[in-house]
Design an enzyme around this catalytic site. Structure first.
Site, PDB file in Angstrom:
ATOM      1  N   LYS A  14      11.837  -6.102  -7.277  1.00 55.44           N
ATOM      2  CA  LYS A  14      11.208  -5.193  -6.333  1.00 55.44           C
ATOM      3  C   LYS A  14      12.619  -4.696  -5.666  1.00 55.44           C
ATOM      4  O   LYS A  14      13.297  -5.361  -5.171  1.00 55.44           O
ATOM      5  CB  LYS A  14      10.475  -6.481  -5.531  1.00 55.44           C
ATOM      6  CG  LYS A  14      10.016  -5.813  -4.435  1.00 55.44           C
ATOM      7  CD  LYS A  14       9.049  -6.765  -3.587  1.00 55.44           C
ATOM      8  CE  LYS A  14       8.511  -6.052  -2.344  1.00 55.44           C
ATOM      9  NZ  LYS A  14       7.706  -7.171  -1.389  1.00 55.44           N
ATOM     10  N   LYS A  70       8.696  -2.484  -9.078  1.00 59.01           N
ATOM     11  CA  LYS A  70       7.809  -2.121  -7.981  1.00 59.01           C
ATOM     12  C   LYS A  70       9.266  -1.461  -6.934  1.00 59.01           C
ATOM     13  O   LYS A  70      10.129  -1.872  -6.801  1.00 59.01           O
ATOM     14  CB  LYS A  70       7.474  -3.105  -7.103  1.00 59.01           C
ATOM     15  CG  LYS A  70       6.805  -2.767  -5.876  1.00 59.01           C
ATOM     16  CD  LYS A  70       6.532  -3.829  -4.921  1.00 59.01           C
ATOM     17  CE  LYS A  70       5.807  -3.427  -3.745  1.00 59.01           C
ATOM     18  NZ  LYS A  70       5.354  -4.714  -2.871  1.00 59.01           N
TER      19      LYS A  70
HETATM   20  C1  PBG Z   1       5.867  -8.003   0.932  1.00 58.28           C
HETATM   21  C2  PBG Z   1       5.218  -6.742   0.352  1.00 58.28           C
HETATM   22  C3  PBG Z   1       5.429  -5.428   0.824  1.00 58.28           C
HETATM   23  C4  PBG Z   1       4.681  -4.723  -0.422  1.00 58.28           C
HETATM   24  C5  PBG Z   1       3.992  -5.700  -1.103  1.00 58.28           C
HETATM   25  N1  PBG Z   1       4.480  -6.894  -0.524  1.00 58.28           N
HETATM   26  C6  PBG Z   1       6.282  -4.988   1.723  1.00 58.28           C
HETATM   27  C7  PBG Z   1       7.846  -5.161   1.539  1.00 58.28           C
HETATM   28  O1  PBG Z   1       8.441  -5.633   0.861  1.00 58.28           O
HETATM   29  O2  PBG Z   1       8.288  -4.570   2.689  1.00 58.28           O
HETATM   30  C8  PBG Z   1       4.572  -3.137  -0.381  1.00 58.28           C
HETATM   31  C9  PBG Z   1       3.475  -2.485  -1.134  1.00 58.28           C
HETATM   32  C10 PBG Z   1       3.264  -1.235  -0.808  1.00 58.28           C
HETATM   33  O3  PBG Z   1       4.027  -0.418  -0.019  1.00 58.28           O
HETATM   34  O4  PBG Z   1       2.306  -0.667  -1.111  1.00 58.28           O
HETATM   35  N2  PBG Z   1       5.177  -9.102   0.815  1.00 58.28           N
END
Ligand code: PBG
Length: 340
Positions: free
Chosen positions: A212, A264
């Site tokens: 991520k 992601k």
């Molecule tokens: C954090 C989380 C995020 C997203 C999913 N889980 C945001 C981040 O890490 O700042 C982003 C999902 C998206 O942008 O569609 N729990």
């Protein structure tokens, strides 16, 4: 050989790849990649304290749901052939605290919704829950804050792990089929697996947000969950510059017991999806995030792109890169296009 001296391939007729592109049926038969509704996971938001669902302005067609509208959209998802939803909670600001304790409360907005959905839909669709504290903390970080001896604030990895254990167990107790730790704490998969097993939830699966990235493409999501974050997550999410690090993260997560690994965002990281997919012995998911959705919608609204076509092209490219499952806000639109 024709009279006009058409070039040949060593005496053989010229090979013509276009023959396989002549009709829709021919193209479909030779397509190397197919997207199916069963590949798609639909991320949804359940919000506390609202009486009607609220559209997220930067994500047209996506909503903060009430339990009523949530059930309705889940029913539509089942009808369209979707196999899994991913649920995020949006608590009242007044319920947030430094630890995000509503995240593991049985009556917290997310756990209450999981329980209601499981009650209503049983095993007709998989309920995955976001296992992260950022929606529930008043500072908006994914874990517990601490101060180092120079007075700088940081997210304490190991203190956070114990809270993720509580959260995952509470989600399993509420009825989640899959928990999905998205906070990028080191060791989170091992800790959560151990806690689930000890509590008797051996059958609850873990989808690890393994690779991520600290991405600006999450912008609209922050509106979607009413995030309180002031600052960034670069000290725990990955640097967009790194690929090998994703292989390390995914292999650690698999060793720790992840049932799925995830990359992601998706479109800017197709090379990462491909590299992880080549090595992974567990299914690889990819998350087409809020900013990817917003970008395509914004261009389509200006008449600059054809939305339906770019939805299918983007999902196809993510699958072609090697993703087995795709988390996407286009899930319902795409599933319907694929079905009818
Ligand atoms: C954090 C989380 C995020 C997203 C999913 N889980 C945001 C981040 O890490 O700042 C982003 C999902 C998206 O942008 O569609 N729990």
């Amino acid at each position: 050989m024709t009279d006009n001296h058409e070039p040949t391939n060593g005496g053989f007729p010229l090979r013509r790849p276009r023959r396989l592109r002549t009709t829709p049926i021919m193209r479909d038969m030779v397509a190397e990649t197919h997207v199916a509704p069963a590949d798609l996971i639909y991320p949804l938001f359940i919000a506390d304290g609202i009486t009607a669902c609220r559209e997220i302005s930067s994500m047209p067609g996506q909503y903060q749901h009430t339990i009523h509208t949530l059930k309705n959209i889940v029913e539509q998802s089942i009808d369209a052939g979707i196999r899994c939803i991913d649920l995020f909670g949006v608590p009242l600001d007044s319920d947030k605290d430094a630890y995000g304790s509503q995240a593991w409360s049985e009556t917290g907005v997310l756990n209450a919704a999981i329980a209601e959905l499981r009650q209503e839909f049983g095993n007709d669709i998989l309920i995955m829950a976001d296992t992260c504290l950022d929606e529930f903390t008043d500072h908006g970080h994914c874990g517990v804050l601490a101060e180092d001896r120079w007075g700088n604030t940081y997210v304490d990895n190991d203190k956070t792990l114990a809270l993720y254990q509580k959260m995952a167990v509470s989600q399993a107790a509420a009825g989640a089929h899959i928990v999905s730790p998205s906070g990028m704490m080191d060791g989170q998969i091992a800790y959560i697996r151990q806690a689930l097993d000890q509590a008797g939830y051996q059958d609850v699966a873990i989808m690890a947000y393994s690779a991520k990235y600290a991405s600006a493409f999450y912008g609209p999501f922050r509106e979607a969950v009413g995030s309180s974050l002031d600052g960034d997550r670069r000290a725990y999410q990955q640097d967009p510059a790194n690929l090998k690090e994703s292989l390390l993260e995914a292999s650690l997560d698999i060793a720790e017991g992840a049932d799925f690994v995830m990359v992601k965002p998706a479109m800017p990281y197709l090379d990462v999806i491909a590299a992880v997919a080549q090595r992974s012995l567990v299914p690889v998911a990819a998350y087409q995030v809020s900013g990817e959705y917003a970008m395509l919608h914004a261009a389509a609204r200006n008449g600059w792109l054809n939305l339906d076509t770019v939805i299918m092209e983007s999902l196809t490219s993510i699958k072609r890169a090697g993703a087995n499952q795709i988390l996407t806000y286009f899930a319902l639109d795409a599933a319907r296009m694929l079905r009818y």
